[in-house]
Write a protein that holds these residues in place. Structure first.
Motif, PDB file in Angstrom:
ATOM      1  N   VAL A  74       1.011  -1.371   0.052  1.00 53.76           N
ATOM      2  CA  VAL A  74       0.036   0.030   0.116  1.00 53.76           C
ATOM      3  C   VAL A  74       0.901   1.190  -0.205  1.00 53.76           C
ATOM      4  O   VAL A  74       0.650   2.203  -0.933  1.00 53.76           O
ATOM      5  N   ALA A  75       1.713   1.379   1.032  1.00 60.81           N
ATOM      6  CA  ALA A  75       2.889   2.416   0.813  1.00 60.81           C
ATOM      7  C   ALA A  75       3.647   2.594  -0.428  1.00 60.81           C
ATOM      8  O   ALA A  75       3.485   3.620  -0.957  1.00 60.81           O
ATOM      9  N   GLY A  76       4.152   1.345  -0.937  1.00 56.51           N
ATOM     10  CA  GLY A  76       4.898   1.558  -2.387  1.00 56.51           C
ATOM     11  C   GLY A  76       3.818   2.118  -3.351  1.00 56.51           C
ATOM     12  O   GLY A  76       4.104   2.989  -4.326  1.00 56.51           O
ATOM     13  N   MET A  77       2.654   1.483  -3.269  1.00 50.57           N
ATOM     14  CA  MET A  77       1.701   1.574  -4.434  1.00 50.57           C
ATOM     15  C   MET A  77       1.040   3.254  -4.526  1.00 50.57           C
ATOM     16  O   MET A  77       1.147   3.838  -5.418  1.00 50.57           O
ATOM     17  N   TRP A  78       1.077   3.774  -3.224  1.00 50.09           N
ATOM     18  CA  TRP A  78       0.363   5.160  -3.153  1.00 50.09           C
ATOM     19  C   TRP A  78       1.680   6.181  -3.473  1.00 50.09           C
ATOM     20  O   TRP A  78       1.492   7.121  -4.177  1.00 50.09           O
ATOM     21  N   ILE A  79       2.902   5.795  -3.152  1.00 48.26           N
ATOM     22  CA  ILE A  79       4.061   6.378  -3.733  1.00 48.26           C
ATOM     23  C   ILE A  79       4.189   6.339  -5.123  1.00 48.26           C
ATOM     24  O   ILE A  79       4.447   7.628  -5.725  1.00 48.26           O
ATOM     25  N   ALA A  80       3.831   5.568  -5.627  1.00 50.23           N
ATOM     26  CA  ALA A  80       3.986   5.385  -7.149  1.00 50.23           C
ATOM     27  C   ALA A  80       2.755   6.219  -7.705  1.00 50.23           C
ATOM     28  O   ALA A  80       3.185   6.942  -8.882  1.00 50.23           O
ATOM     29  N   LEU A  81       1.789   6.298  -6.980  1.00 49.34           N
ATOM     30  CA  LEU A  81       0.688   7.060  -7.578  1.00 49.34           C
ATOM     31  C   LEU A  81       0.990   8.733  -7.460  1.00 49.34           C
ATOM     32  O   LEU A  81       0.212   9.433  -8.242  1.00 49.34           O
ATOM     33  N   LEU A  82       1.882   9.157  -6.783  1.00 52.34           N
ATOM     34  CA  LEU A  82       2.322  10.439  -6.717  1.00 52.34           C
ATOM     35  C   LEU A  82       2.679  10.947  -8.101  1.00 52.34           C
ATOM     36  O   LEU A  82       2.464  12.115  -8.481  1.00 52.34           O
ATOM     37  N   ALA A  83       3.260  10.168  -8.904  1.00 59.22           N
ATOM     38  CA  ALA A  83       3.577  10.650 -10.352  1.00 59.22           C
ATOM     39  C   ALA A  83       2.284  10.853 -11.160  1.00 59.22           C
ATOM     40  O   ALA A  83       2.544  11.218 -12.364  1.00 59.22           O
ATOM     41  N   CYS A  84       1.235  10.147 -10.715  1.00 61.86           N
ATOM     42  CA  CYS A  84      -0.001  10.591 -11.447  1.00 61.86           C
ATOM     43  C   CYS A  84      -0.826  11.561 -11.128  1.00 61.86           C
ATOM     44  O   CYS A  84      -1.987  11.917 -11.672  1.00 61.86           O
ATOM     45  N   LEU A  85      -0.305  12.288 -10.302  1.00 60.47           N
ATOM     46  CA  LEU A  85      -1.080  13.575  -9.823  1.00 60.47           C
ATOM     47  C   LEU A  85      -1.156  14.405 -10.977  1.00 60.47           C
ATOM     48  O   LEU A  85      -0.279  14.852 -11.500  1.00 60.47           O
ATOM     49  N   PRO A  86      -2.607  14.935 -11.071  1.00 64.56           N
ATOM     50  CA  PRO A  86      -2.681  15.696 -12.402  1.00 64.56           C
ATOM     51  C   PRO A  86      -2.227  17.234 -11.902  1.00 64.56           C
ATOM     52  O   PRO A  86      -2.593  17.729 -10.658  1.00 64.56           O
ATOM     53  N   LYS A  87      -1.502  18.075 -12.646  1.00 63.81           N
ATOM     54  CA  LYS A  87      -1.275  19.224 -12.223  1.00 63.81           C
ATOM     55  C   LYS A  87      -2.114  20.589 -12.326  1.00 63.81           C
ATOM     56  O   LYS A  87      -2.279  21.503 -11.948  1.00 63.81           O
ATOM     57  N   THR A  88      -3.062  20.076 -13.506  1.00 62.95           N
ATOM     58  CA  THR A  88      -4.208  21.063 -13.717  1.00 62.95           C
ATOM     59  C   THR A  88      -5.579  20.250 -14.084  1.00 62.95           C
ATOM     60  O   THR A  88      -5.403  19.044 -14.033  1.00 62.95           O
ATOM     61  N   GLU A  89      -6.849  20.974 -14.098  1.00 61.52           N
ATOM     62  CA  GLU A  89      -7.844  20.148 -14.553  1.00 61.52           C
ATOM     63  C   GLU A  89      -7.760  19.569 -15.757  1.00 61.52           C
ATOM     64  O   GLU A  89      -8.277  18.626 -16.199  1.00 61.52           O
ATOM     65  N   GLU A  90      -7.040  20.486 -16.671  1.00 57.36           N
ATOM     66  CA  GLU A  90      -7.239  19.953 -18.089  1.00 57.36           C
ATOM     67  C   GLU A  90      -6.204  18.480 -18.234  1.00 57.36           C
ATOM     68  O   GLU A  90      -6.647  17.882 -18.847  1.00 57.36           O
ATOM     69  N   LYS A  95      -6.892  12.428 -22.541  1.00 56.25           N
ATOM     70  CA  LYS A  95      -7.151  11.214 -23.034  1.00 56.25           C
ATOM     71  C   LYS A  95      -6.421  10.182 -22.483  1.00 56.25           C
ATOM     72  O   LYS A  95      -6.761   8.959 -22.292  1.00 56.25           O
ATOM     73  N   TRP A  96      -5.114  10.360 -22.181  1.00 62.81           N
ATOM     74  CA  TRP A  96      -4.156   9.351 -21.641  1.00 62.81           C
ATOM     75  C   TRP A  96      -4.207   9.225 -20.269  1.00 62.81           C
ATOM     76  O   TRP A  96      -3.273   8.527 -19.708  1.00 62.81           O
ATOM     77  N   PHE A  97      -4.827   9.984 -19.404  1.00 61.64           N
ATOM     78  CA  PHE A  97      -4.723  10.148 -18.022  1.00 61.64           C
ATOM     79  C   PHE A  97      -4.936   8.989 -17.144  1.00 61.64           C
ATOM     80  O   PHE A  97      -4.202   8.610 -16.395  1.00 61.64           O
ATOM     81  N   TRP A  98      -5.920   8.187 -17.715  1.00 63.95           N
ATOM     82  CA  TRP A  98      -6.390   6.754 -17.152  1.00 63.95           C
ATOM     83  C   TRP A  98      -5.011   5.922 -17.286  1.00 63.95           C
ATOM     84  O   TRP A  98      -5.033   4.862 -16.207  1.00 63.95           O
ATOM     85  N   MET A  99      -4.300   5.986 -18.057  1.00 64.20           N
ATOM     86  CA  MET A  99      -3.067   5.027 -18.305  1.00 64.20           C
ATOM     87  C   MET A  99      -1.913   5.253 -17.176  1.00 64.20           C
ATOM     88  O   MET A  99      -1.275   4.124 -16.840  1.00 64.20           O
ATOM     89  N   ARG A 150       5.232  10.237 -18.612  1.00 66.67           N
ATOM     90  CA  ARG A 150       4.343  11.647 -18.865  1.00 66.67           C
ATOM     91  C   ARG A 150       4.964  12.621 -19.477  1.00 66.67           C
ATOM     92  O   ARG A 150       4.379  13.313 -20.176  1.00 66.67           O
ATOM     93  N   GLU A 151       6.362  12.778 -19.198  1.00 65.49           N
ATOM     94  CA  GLU A 151       7.052  13.797 -19.761  1.00 65.49           C
ATOM     95  C   GLU A 151       7.155  13.654 -21.382  1.00 65.49           C
ATOM     96  O   GLU A 151       6.942  14.499 -22.249  1.00 65.49           O
ATOM     97  N   CYS A 152       7.341  12.259 -21.653  1.00 65.29           N
ATOM     98  CA  CYS A 152       7.449  11.541 -23.188  1.00 65.29           C
ATOM     99  C   CYS A 152       6.115  12.076 -23.982  1.00 65.29           C
ATOM    100  O   CYS A 152       6.220  12.590 -25.088  1.00 65.29           O
ATOM    101  N   MET A 153       5.059  11.694 -23.085  1.00 69.66           N
ATOM    102  CA  MET A 153       3.580  11.896 -23.598  1.00 69.66           C
ATOM    103  C   MET A 153       3.219  13.106 -24.193  1.00 69.66           C
ATOM    104  O   MET A 153       2.726  13.793 -24.908  1.00 69.66           O
TER     105      MET A 153
END
Length: 158
Positions: A74-90, A95-99, A150-153
């Motif tokens: 749980v700790a590790g997975m939630w840390i991994a999710l930090l990189a998924c935080l959207p910086k803006t509503e946009e 379309k790729w955010f779910w990935m 994310r940066e590549c995308m």
């Protein structure tokens, strides 16, 4: 079941008859997704799960990494999710955010199972710090990989 074991199994997820680490990671992904809308809560959750997970692991598992202990996932997975935080509503609507959370899950499981570099070093400690630490590092490595994707995308999209 005492409180330490309830925490260590993440409410029983670690008692799955097959692949308890994957089940725990999937439960962490599902419970972590709503936290992407509340970044401070995600960070607080990571801190709480890491500290309480260390205590629960030390108390219920005597510091050994038993298969039923999945609070570290749980700790590790939630840390991994930090990189998924959207910086803006946009970004949250792109379309790729779910990935990205799925990639976080895949990278985290890859690093947690294969135990490259520092993940493997911590795994060999055979104490509560090692149990929690290897997944914290695996989650951090997964987050770096997701951030890179994310940066590549973003470059491809522009």
């Amino acid at each position: 079941m005492d409180m330490a074991r309830v925490i260590a199994t993440f409410g029983g997820c670690g008692l799955a008859p097959r692949a308890p680490g994957t089940v725990g990671s999937l439960a962490a992904l599902i419970t972590g997704l709503p936290l992407l809308k509340r970044p401070r809560l995600l960070v607080a959750g990571i801190a709480a799960v890491t500290v309480v997970g260390w205590w629960a692991t030390k108390r219920s598992g005597q510091g050994e990494d038993h298969g039923w202990i999945v609070i570290d996932e749980v700790a590790g997975m939630w840390i991994a999710l930090l990189a998924c935080l959207p910086k803006t509503e946009e970004q949250a609507r792109e379309k790729w955010f779910w990935m990205y959370p799925l990639l976080a899950f895949a990278f985290f499981r890859l690093f947690d199972i294969t135990k490259p570099g520092p993940v493997g070093v911590l795994d060999k400690r055979h104490d509560a710090i090692g149990v929690m630490g290897d997944d914290v590092v695996a989650g951090s490595m997964a987050a770096l990989c997701v951030k890179g994707v994310r940066e590549c995308m973003a470059r491809i999209a522009h």
